[in-house]
Design an enzyme around this catalytic site. Structure first.
Site, PDB file in Angstrom:
ATOM      1  N   SER A   1       0.813  -1.154   0.779  1.00 54.21           N
ATOM      2  CA  SER A   1      -0.178  -0.066  -0.039  1.00 54.21           C
ATOM      3  C   SER A   1       1.123   1.230  -0.020  1.00 54.21           C
ATOM      4  O   SER A   1       1.846   1.667  -0.883  1.00 54.21           O
ATOM      5  CB  SER A   1      -0.608   0.194   1.237  1.00 54.21           C
ATOM      6  OG  SER A   1      -1.488   1.200   1.465  1.00 54.21           O
TER       7      SER A   1
ATOM      8  N   ASP B   1      -9.117  -6.122  -4.512  1.00 58.00           N
ATOM      9  CA  ASP B   1      -8.206  -5.274  -3.871  1.00 58.00           C
ATOM     10  C   ASP B   1      -8.856  -4.101  -5.011  1.00 58.00           C
ATOM     11  O   ASP B   1      -8.413  -4.047  -6.448  1.00 58.00           O
ATOM     12  CB  ASP B   1      -6.652  -4.959  -4.229  1.00 58.00           C
ATOM     13  CG  ASP B   1      -6.064  -3.483  -3.118  1.00 58.00           C
ATOM     14  OD1 ASP B   1      -7.198  -2.606  -2.935  1.00 58.00           O
ATOM     15  OD2 ASP B   1      -4.353  -3.249  -3.061  1.00 58.00           O
TER      16      ASP B   1
ATOM     17  N   HIS C   1      -8.127  -5.272   0.196  1.00 58.52           N
ATOM     18  CA  HIS C   1      -7.456  -4.429  -0.074  1.00 58.52           C
ATOM     19  C   HIS C   1      -5.981  -5.534   1.098  1.00 58.52           C
ATOM     20  O   HIS C   1      -4.974  -5.050   0.846  1.00 58.52           O
ATOM     21  CB  HIS C   1      -6.839  -2.745   0.411  1.00 58.52           C
ATOM     22  CG  HIS C   1      -5.491  -2.663   0.262  1.00 58.52           C
ATOM     23  ND1 HIS C   1      -4.561  -2.339  -0.803  1.00 58.52           N
ATOM     24  CD2 HIS C   1      -4.810  -1.390   1.230  1.00 58.52           C
ATOM     25  CE1 HIS C   1      -3.899  -1.726  -0.528  1.00 58.52           C
ATOM     26  NE2 HIS C   1      -3.987  -1.138   0.465  1.00 58.52           N
TER      27      HIS C   1
END
EC number: 2.3.1.31
Length: 406
Positions: free
Chosen positions: A159, A329, A362
């Site tokens: 991320s 995601d 995610h």
């Protein structure tokens, strides 16, 4: 003075007095970087891995967090015998500058010579300079040099941490043997920015906001920060994960404070879950740090200084890459990772791309995903062979899928 957020013990803190040049044209003096290390650095200083944390993460990647008491955020991924094996590698994780777990940030004294807990100390607050991810990586480079490491074996991050890994590879290609950007993107999309702005406006609208000077009153904008976290947390999940975990189940115990349960006599379990996540978050994070870091993420665009050509950011790189995405995601969808892999292919970089099938959204990179762990370990094993670091395989080793990002 009442402190609004707990901070980490200053056990591992690197302080450099020289000013850190910032992308905004200014500089930041007397920077402190709070960090943790795991494992041992070998004699050649060739087995170091830098793990970069996500948006609201911290340096406690593999040991208990002193604020929450919970295990490290990548416990089971980093540690002895784990995919990132601390019996083999020297693992470093630092709190980004702008954070609130010991590194210099909005909750730090304006005078870097003063300790955080000095009586009447004036904190930076909203006057803290704007930061970019490149600024954060520039500070990390100072830490790595301080530790006596000229070249990292690998930089790994998911991320927001994946953006740092990409920035490392672009800014310091000779200092990174391998890079593993996970569930990330080379720039923040309009949708990403929009979600972050909703969170920021929730903070600004909190009655305790006080123009960002809430630390003077000792009353943190908890409600606004909690809502910001709730909004963000939705983006970390998937529809499948929400349906499996909560569905449309209802709680009728009246718990949850000022909620729909008080108005209608019931509350959906997913509502209760989000409120719990928001309430837990405000106990460990600072609102001004949240603003600083989300803005840094929103302004991230690795291709911008290269006229929009992402491939140019990696021209001539010798770094080995493994770009990893997750099928469910929707915050940083697989298309974003393919975009990165295509750019790397254009400059003939050594790149592998893997989409891991998962319905966890995610946050899958933070959860128990055996396929992801096998990919991570397999790539590190291959890189270790090429770097001359001979290790036995973890869990029998794994095959790494290599595909072209067409």
């Amino acid at each position: 003075m009442k402190r609004s957020v707990n901070t980490a013990p200053q056990k591992d803190v690197f302080v450099f007095r020289d000013g850190l040049p910032l992308d905004n044209g200014g500089s930041l003096d007397g920077i402190r970087i709070a960090y943790r290390t795991y494992g041992a650095l070998n004699a050649e200083a060739s087995n170091a891995i830098l793990v970069c944390h996500a948006l609201t993460g911290d340096q406690y990647v593999a040991d208990p967090n002193p604020v929450t008491g919970k295990p490290g955020w990548w416990y089971g991924v980093v540690g002895p015998g784990c995919p990132i094996d601390t019996n083999r590698y020297f693992v470093i994780c630092s709190n980004v500058i702008g954070g609130c777990m010991g590194s210099t940030g909005p909750r730090s004294p304006r005078d870097p010579a003063l300790p955080d807990d000095a009586a009447g100390v004036e904190l930076w607050g909203t006057d803290f300079p704007s930061l970019t991810i490149r600024d954060m990586v520039r500070a990390q480079k100072k830490l790595i040099e301080h530790l006596g490491i000229a070249r990292l074996f690998a930089v790994i991050g998911g991320s927001f941490g994946g953006m740092q890994a990409l920035q490392w590879a672009a800014s310091y290609p000779d200092a990174v043997f391998a890079a593993i950007p996970i569930a990330t993107a080379s720039f923040h999309s309009a949708q990403n920015i929009a979600f972050n702005e909703v969170g920021r406006q929730a903070i600004f609208g909190d009655p305790n906001w006080n123009g960002g000077g809430y630390w003077r009153t000792g009353h943190m904008p908890e409600r606004g920060l909690a809502v910001a976290r709730m909004v963000a947390h939705i983006t970390y999940l998937s529809e499948q994960a929400l349906a499996r975990k909560f569905g449309r189940r209802v709680r009728r115990d009246g718990m949850g404070g000022e909620t729909a349960a008080n108005l209608f006599g019931e509350m959906f379990e997913v509502e209760s879950y989000l409120r719990y996540q928001g309430g837990a978050f405000v106990k460990r994070f600072d609102a001004n740090s949240y603003l600083t870091i989300t803005r840094a993420a929103d302004h991230f665009d690795l291709a911008e200084e290269y006229g929009g050509d992402l491939a140019a950011a990696f021209a001539g790189t010798k770094t080995r890459f493994c770009v990893i995405s997750f099928s469910s995601d929707w915050l940083y969808p697989t298309a974003e990772s393919r975009h990165i892999a295509r750019a790397l292919n254009r400059v003939a970089a050594n790149v592998s791309f893997v989409e891991v099938t998962s319905d966890k959204g995610h946050d899958a990179f933070l959860l128990d995903e055996p396929d992801f762990h096998r990919v991570l370990n397999g790539f590190l094993e291959g890189c270790a062979d090429h770097a001359g670091l001979a290790f036995n395989g973890f869990g029998g080793g794994s095959a790494l899928l290599r595909v072209e990002a067409s």
